[in-house]
Design an enzyme around this catalytic site. Sequence first.
Site, PDB file in Angstrom:
ATOM      1  N   SER A 121      -1.958  -1.376  -4.776  1.00 38.54           N
ATOM      2  CA  SER A 121      -0.722  -1.287  -5.542  1.00 38.54           C
ATOM      3  C   SER A 121      -0.947  -1.656  -6.992  1.00 38.54           C
ATOM      4  CB  SER A 121       0.314  -2.266  -5.000  1.00 38.54           C
ATOM      5  OG  SER A 121       0.484  -2.093  -3.637  1.00 38.54           O
ATOM      6  N   HIS A 142      -1.395   6.055  -3.273  1.00 38.44           N
ATOM      7  CA  HIS A 142      -0.505   4.911  -3.113  1.00 38.44           C
ATOM      8  C   HIS A 142       0.776   5.317  -2.400  1.00 38.44           C
ATOM      9  CE1 HIS A 142       2.275   1.707  -4.901  1.00 38.44           C
ATOM     10  NE2 HIS A 142       1.573   1.149  -3.952  1.00 38.44           N
ATOM     11  N   GLU A 154       1.890   8.090  -5.081  1.00 37.68           N
ATOM     12  CA  GLU A 154       1.286   8.092  -6.418  1.00 37.68           C
ATOM     13  C   GLU A 154      -0.201   8.387  -6.244  1.00 37.68           C
ATOM     14  OE1 GLU A 154       4.020   4.971  -8.998  1.00 37.68           O
ATOM     15  OE2 GLU A 154       2.529   4.154  -7.632  1.00 37.68           O
ATOM     16  N   ASN A 192       5.512   0.375  -9.200  1.00 37.02           N
ATOM     17  CA  ASN A 192       5.389  -1.080  -9.146  1.00 37.02           C
ATOM     18  C   ASN A 192       5.451  -1.713 -10.527  1.00 37.02           C
ATOM     19  OD1 ASN A 192       5.310  -1.042  -6.437  1.00 37.02           O
ATOM     20  ND2 ASN A 192       3.117  -1.418  -6.232  1.00 37.02           N
TER      21      ASN A 192
HETATM   22  N1  LIG Z   1       3.305  -4.029   1.464  1.00 37.52           N
HETATM   23  C1  LIG Z   1       3.700  -3.051   0.692  1.00 37.52           C
HETATM   24  O1  LIG Z   1       4.912  -2.839   0.524  1.00 37.52           O
HETATM   25  C2  LIG Z   1       2.682  -2.151   0.023  1.00 37.52           C
HETATM   26  C3  LIG Z   1       3.098  -0.929  -0.497  1.00 37.52           C
HETATM   27  C4  LIG Z   1       2.140  -0.051  -1.035  1.00 37.52           C
HETATM   28  C5  LIG Z   1       0.809  -0.442  -1.092  1.00 37.52           C
HETATM   29  N2  LIG Z   1       0.444  -1.670  -0.603  1.00 37.52           N
HETATM   30  C6  LIG Z   1      -0.991  -2.004  -0.665  1.00 37.52           C
HETATM   31  O2  LIG Z   1      -1.552  -1.735   0.612  1.00 37.52           O
HETATM   32  C7  LIG Z   1      -2.631  -2.610   0.872  1.00 37.52           C
HETATM   33  C8  LIG Z   1      -2.375  -3.339   2.191  1.00 37.52           C
HETATM   34  O3  LIG Z   1      -1.216  -4.146   2.060  1.00 37.52           O
HETATM   35  P1  LIG Z   1      -0.341  -4.582   3.320  1.00 37.52           P
HETATM   36  O4  LIG Z   1       0.956  -5.074   2.794  1.00 37.52           O
HETATM   37  O5  LIG Z   1      -0.367  -3.519   4.338  1.00 37.52           O
HETATM   38  O6  LIG Z   1      -1.205  -5.841   3.828  1.00 37.52           O
HETATM   39  P2  LIG Z   1      -1.172  -6.539   5.262  1.00 37.52           P
HETATM   40  O7  LIG Z   1      -1.594  -7.935   5.028  1.00 37.52           O
HETATM   41  O8  LIG Z   1       0.114  -6.302   5.942  1.00 37.52           O
HETATM   42  O9  LIG Z   1      -2.303  -5.753   6.091  1.00 37.52           O
HETATM   43  C9  LIG Z   1      -3.661  -5.777   5.789  1.00 37.52           C
HETATM   44  C10 LIG Z   1      -4.465  -5.467   7.051  1.00 37.52           C
HETATM   45  O10 LIG Z   1      -5.838  -5.314   6.707  1.00 37.52           O
HETATM   46  C11 LIG Z   1      -6.621  -5.859   7.749  1.00 37.52           C
HETATM   47  N3  LIG Z   1      -7.967  -6.157   7.274  1.00 37.52           N
HETATM   48  C12 LIG Z   1      -8.354  -7.199   6.492  1.00 37.52           C
HETATM   49  N4  LIG Z   1      -9.683  -7.100   6.269  1.00 37.52           N
HETATM   50  C13 LIG Z   1     -10.124  -6.001   6.894  1.00 37.52           C
HETATM   51  C14 LIG Z   1     -11.423  -5.391   7.062  1.00 37.52           C
HETATM   52  N5  LIG Z   1     -12.493  -5.919   6.498  1.00 37.52           N
HETATM   53  N6  LIG Z   1     -11.503  -4.262   7.795  1.00 37.52           N
HETATM   54  C15 LIG Z   1     -10.425  -3.727   8.361  1.00 37.52           C
HETATM   55  N7  LIG Z   1      -9.178  -4.261   8.256  1.00 37.52           N
HETATM   56  C16 LIG Z   1      -9.041  -5.382   7.525  1.00 37.52           C
HETATM   57  C17 LIG Z   1      -5.824  -7.076   8.171  1.00 37.52           C
HETATM   58  O11 LIG Z   1      -6.187  -7.476   9.494  1.00 37.52           O
HETATM   59  C18 LIG Z   1      -4.382  -6.575   8.085  1.00 37.52           C
HETATM   60  O12 LIG Z   1      -3.942  -6.022   9.302  1.00 37.52           O
HETATM   61  C19 LIG Z   1      -2.721  -3.542  -0.320  1.00 37.52           C
HETATM   62  O13 LIG Z   1      -3.670  -3.027  -1.225  1.00 37.52           O
HETATM   63  C20 LIG Z   1      -1.315  -3.453  -0.926  1.00 37.52           C
HETATM   64  O14 LIG Z   1      -1.296  -3.742  -2.284  1.00 37.52           O
HETATM   65  C21 LIG Z   1       1.334  -2.506  -0.024  1.00 37.52           C
END
Ligand SMILES: NC(=O)c1ccc[n+]([C@@H]2O[C@H](COP(=O)([O-])OP(=O)(O)OC[C@H]3O[C@@H](n4cnc5c(N)ncnc54)[C@H](O)[C@@H]3O)[C@@H](O)[C@H]2O)c1
Length: 596
Positions: A121, A142, A154, A192
Amino acid sequence: MAREFTRVGVVGLGTMGAGIVEVFARNGVDVTAVEISDTALERGRATLTGSTDRAVAKGKLAEAERDALMARVDFRVGLDALHDVDLVIEAVPEHLDLKQRIFAELDRVCKPETILATNTSSLSVTEISVATTRPNQVIGIHFFNPAPVMKLVEVVRTVVTSADVVADVEALCERLGKVDVTISDRAGFIANALLFGYLNHAVGMFEARYATREDIDAAMKLGCGLPMGPLALMDLIGLDTAYEILDTMYRRGGRDRRHAPAPLLKQMVTAGLLGRKSGRGFYTYERPGSPKVVPDEFTPLAADAALADGTRAIAKVGVVGSGTMATGIIEVFAKAGYEVVSVTRGAEKSAKVCEAVKTSLNKGVVRGKLSETDRDDALGRITWSATLEHLADVDLVVEAVIEELSVKKALFASLDEICKPGVVLATTTSSLPVIDVAMATQRPADVVGLHFFNPAPIMPLVEIVQTIRTSAETSATARAVCAKLGKTGVVCGDRSGFIVNALLFPYLNDAVKMLEASYSTADDIDYAMKLGCGYPMGPFELLDVVGLDVSLAIQRELYLELREPGFAPAPLLEHLVTAGYLGRKSGRGFRDHTRR
Ligand SMILES: NC(=O)c1ccc[n+]([C@@H]2O[C@H](COP(=O)([O-])OP(=O)(O)OC[C@H]3O[C@@H](n4cnc5c(N)ncnc54)[C@H](O)[C@@H]3O)[C@@H](O)[C@H]2O)c1
């Protein structure tokens, strides 16, 4: 030849990853879904099952489709499972070193032609790409939360991403039924960058006890038509993720103080309050992962119980003014059964307001929303006057005259002499300090702000502004009145912009700055906010409707009161106003309205 993308890999099945898997599998693409451990894998599988089961229950997906969808997903632990995929989307936590490590590993494991994408993000896609030997095949894709619902993607191209990679990813987005905007690699991209300053500001308001979580969220939902309030949205995003995004944006985006994470966020993350995913964030949820909010110790008492005591009886209401707001407010009170005394500056103005109220009530009758009897009763409850002395026996006065402090102060001084003791005196000001108006009277404890939104008969929100002198009884009475009007009253302090404008206008101003910096176009920025965040209008559409002059004036007030450098009005906004491009009302603002 464009790439096929028959099998894609998703790394990390958290909030975003699980949703991204669903998007691909729903559209007939085979997915290898990878997690770090068996436990995390099972959690990811459960998220996907839960989401698809809910879609079946809502009739949005047939059972057979759900089964086919699940059958397309191969759940695996470890990145080695991704050796045969055509595209990988990484969705692990927002840490640069973690992402770089994963990309280096993906580079080793995946076929040479595989495209490697990150769902980051806020981190630099370029910095992630240099961890591989194929930065020209690294791109940002994204998605927005929840990925199966939000239409926007995005697409982030770095300076080295190949044009064919960008084109193929854009075509893939289309195949997934998404709308993409392609942009360069800047902190927060479009959505964002515009969203998180606002979210952080809302957390700051809550932290400063400026308003309750329920009132902050209700204000933005009802005042701006947003699908969720900012604190509920923070819980959906995940407070740990939100913290990381803000922190990165602060560091990468020019150290704008508005992106320095509110201290409360850090405390909540440390305490394990991560939002919906952990069952508790700003709100408490039925269980971890559940969208259902349950009452907790901060939940306000049921409205009736809270309002039962300490309110004054209000039967007769005076409304002063003859503009749009006064006209709407007269109608609202009369329809709700109050006796209304309208006071204008002359018989001619009274006749005009009376005509406007009649026209509006008649429209209600034509649309079947009001019976003829109710219309006649409402009109029968209004008396028209040009003399303030007629307000001697009202229980509440709502002032809606011109937005000039000297005029309002003089009026309140007169009301102070004319009105009976115990009257509640309310101002509808949208930008002046209520305390200035209150101090023009000898009874500041009885003075409150009642900020209605335009058009008053339709908009469901009223901001109830308490000054440091407003009595608890006065504000409880104001809340009871709003409830009787069928409006949601949100209580806030007496600061520039109250809740809604203070949170809304800096975001609009930021959009103008983004346009001014040529990062994106007005159309793409509008798309991003509508399709990525579910906003009813994009910032430039809204600015043209509100009026650029009005927006500039509000932004200036906010800047002057809070002295926040990030609130300084965008030079482009100033120039457009100077040039007479005021929005729809002048035929031209950010867009030309004369040709549509
Ligand atoms: N939460 C949102 O609203 C949102 C929206 C768009 C983008 N993002 C982006 O998406 C990405 C993930 O965010 P999220 O909110 O889903 O996080 P989250 O914490 O909910 O999930 C992350 C997952 O990654 C897994 N993980 C960690 N290390 C790992 C590895 N080495 N191999 C495989 N899996 C692994 C974890 O077990 C977890 O299930 C981030 O870069 C975030 O910025 C988030």
